[in-house]
Design an enzyme around this catalytic site. Structure first.
Site, PDB file in Angstrom:
ATOM      1  N   ASN A 200     -44.635 -18.209  -6.247  1.00 40.74           N
ATOM      2  CA  ASN A 200     -44.851 -17.856  -7.747  1.00 40.74           C
ATOM      3  C   ASN A 200     -43.653 -18.192  -8.512  1.00 40.74           C
ATOM      4  O   ASN A 200     -42.814 -18.590  -8.116  1.00 40.74           O
ATOM      5  CB  ASN A 200     -45.413 -16.320  -7.680  1.00 40.74           C
ATOM      6  CG  ASN A 200     -44.347 -15.521  -7.487  1.00 40.74           C
ATOM      7  OD1 ASN A 200     -43.021 -15.667  -7.230  1.00 40.74           O
ATOM      8  ND2 ASN A 200     -44.594 -14.321  -7.151  1.00 40.74           N
ATOM      9  N   GLU A 203     -40.441 -16.658  -7.351  1.00 35.20           N
ATOM     10  CA  GLU A 203     -39.872 -17.154  -6.430  1.00 35.20           C
ATOM     11  C   GLU A 203     -39.229 -18.634  -6.349  1.00 35.20           C
ATOM     12  O   GLU A 203     -38.387 -18.934  -5.705  1.00 35.20           O
ATOM     13  CB  GLU A 203     -41.046 -17.291  -5.052  1.00 35.20           C
ATOM     14  CG  GLU A 203     -41.798 -15.793  -4.616  1.00 35.20           C
ATOM     15  CD  GLU A 203     -42.960 -15.669  -4.092  1.00 35.20           C
ATOM     16  OE1 GLU A 203     -42.890 -14.464  -3.570  1.00 35.20           O
ATOM     17  OE2 GLU A 203     -43.495 -16.511  -4.114  1.00 35.20           O
ATOM     18  N   ASP A 292     -52.712 -14.565  -2.111  1.00 29.90           N
ATOM     19  CA  ASP A 292     -53.551 -14.711  -0.758  1.00 29.90           C
ATOM     20  C   ASP A 292     -54.538 -15.532  -1.074  1.00 29.90           C
ATOM     21  O   ASP A 292     -54.941 -16.442  -0.370  1.00 29.90           O
ATOM     22  CB  ASP A 292     -53.728 -13.388  -0.312  1.00 29.90           C
ATOM     23  CG  ASP A 292     -52.424 -12.366   0.105  1.00 29.90           C
ATOM     24  OD1 ASP A 292     -51.379 -13.174   0.371  1.00 29.90           O
ATOM     25  OD2 ASP A 292     -52.653 -11.454   0.247  1.00 29.90           O
TER      26      ASP A 292
END
Ligand SMILES: Nc1ncnc2c1ncn2[C@@H]1O[C@H](COP(=O)(O)OP(=O)(O)OP(=O)(O)O)[C@@H](O)[C@H]1O
Ligand SMILES: [Mg+2]
Length: 342
Positions: A200, A203, A292
């Site tokens: 993301n 990150e 996920d």
């Protein structure tokens, strides 16, 4: 884009990573404890969900993919519970129950429709030599069966072990199957040569060690990181802003990956990256689990022959659906069908 969601039934995908048991204890509060100034929760029921890598697998299974999971659990009740839940959801489990491990679980105490407390159980420690050997030999014995492998790294130790992650990626490269990584942390050396990594925005900032402000900076930094770690694709998820996909593929470049192998020469691949994919504004209830869903749908998409660009666009729509659901819930095939028609 031509897509037949029934093709998912032919996909075989392996998820490897940190599995967790999400437990919810639902109760009511009617009084304060005489022992300490805290509410007394009278427990009414417990519910369980597959968390971490388990949620990635659940997304795949609910799309109809043939889904396997490989993870390390403790030799304890929570580990047994996870095994049962995987089976109940038609996910084939290759769990290794290790004495030195404690199955990771998160228990939320819920009352008055809100979370009062969360209790985490985990023990993060390095894998022993024997465990590493056992894990790798298990993976080697099954990896040929799949069209794609997802590494779901929640930083709990399993995929943090460089030898494990590096060996899996090089095995996948050798036998020409796509390996997609949901990363954790600053050290990406172990993800080198992966087919795709899906950080993301936060990150990406961490690994790039810079603050990214404009879309131009986002694209430049993505290209830099993709080159540095020699990734074929980098998919940055940007919350409500959607996604940014960069890739090295163009139709002149031969590659060892199954996606390229299957598509090479068959149809002329038009490289459309860098690609910014916006979301449609949505009512958001709970963003947890969106990452996920992204990696699950991306892997499912390429396993049925979609280009990375198309698979990312489908994953973006799927994630838009799950953020509109309460709690962490997977995308279903029917929901995906519906959102693709709009
Ligand atoms: N407000 C929103 N509206 C529509 N789609 C959204 C919204 N927020 C997130 N998404 C979708 O979910 C995807 C993943 O979101 P995000 O970048 O927050 O992932 P993440 O931080 O990895 O999530 P997770 O909490 O699961 O780790 C986005 O790329 C987008 O497709
Ligand atoms: Mg995430």
């Amino acid at each position: 884009m031509k897509i037949n969601l029934n093709d998912f039934e032919k996909s075989k995908i392996l998820v490897i990573g940190d599995i967790m048991l999400d437990c919810y204890l639902w109760g009511k509060v009617e009084r304060i404890s005489p022992e300490a100034p805290v509410p007394i929760v009278q427990s009414l029921k417990r519910t369980y969900m597959l968390g971490g890598a388990g949620n990635v697998a659940l997304n795949l299974a609910s799309l109809g993919c043939q889904t396997d999971i490989m993870a390390i659990c403790g030799d304890d009740g929570a580990g047994g519970q996870l095994k049962e839940m995987l089976e109940a959801n038609q996910i084939t489990s290759h769990l290794i129950f290790d004495d030195a491990h404690l199955t990771i679980s998160k228990t939320r105490i819920m009352a008055l429709e809100q979370q009062l407390l969360r209790i985490d159980e985990e023990r993060i420690h390095a894998l022993s030599y024997d465990l590493k050997e056992a894990v790798l030999s298990k993976i080697k014995s099954i990896i040929n069966r799949y069209q794609a492998v997802i590494l779901s790294d929640y930083g709990k130790g399993f995929l943090k072990t460089p030898e494990i992650t590096e060996s899996i990626i090089s095995l996948c490269r050798e036998i020409k199957i796509s390996v997609l990584v949901d990363p954790k942390g600053k050290d990406w050396e172990r993800y080198q040569h992966a087919t795709c990594v899906t950080p993301n925005s936060a990150e990406l900032n961490i690994v790039a060690d810079e603050v990214i402000e404009t879309e131009q900076e986002l694209i430049e930094t993505s290209e830099r990181i993709r080159n540095q770690y020699q990734l074929d694709w980098l998919l940055v998820t940007r919350g409500a802003k959607g996604m940014c996909l960069t890739g090295r593929y163009n139709s002149k470049e031969k590659n060892t990956n199954s996606y390229y192998k299957d598509n090479f020469g068959k149809k002329e691949h038009q490289n459309q990256t860098p690609l910014l994919i916006p979301t449609q504004a949505r009512q958001v209830y709970d963003v947890s689990g969106a990452g996920d869903t992204v990696i699950a749908v991306l892997a499912a998409g390429i396993s049925i022959g979609l280009s990375f660009e198309d698979a990312a666009a489908v994953a973006n729509k799927a994630a838009g659906v799950v953020v509109g659901k309460l709690g962490t819930q997977p995308i279903t095939k029917d929901e995906l069908k519906e959102v693709l028609m709009n």
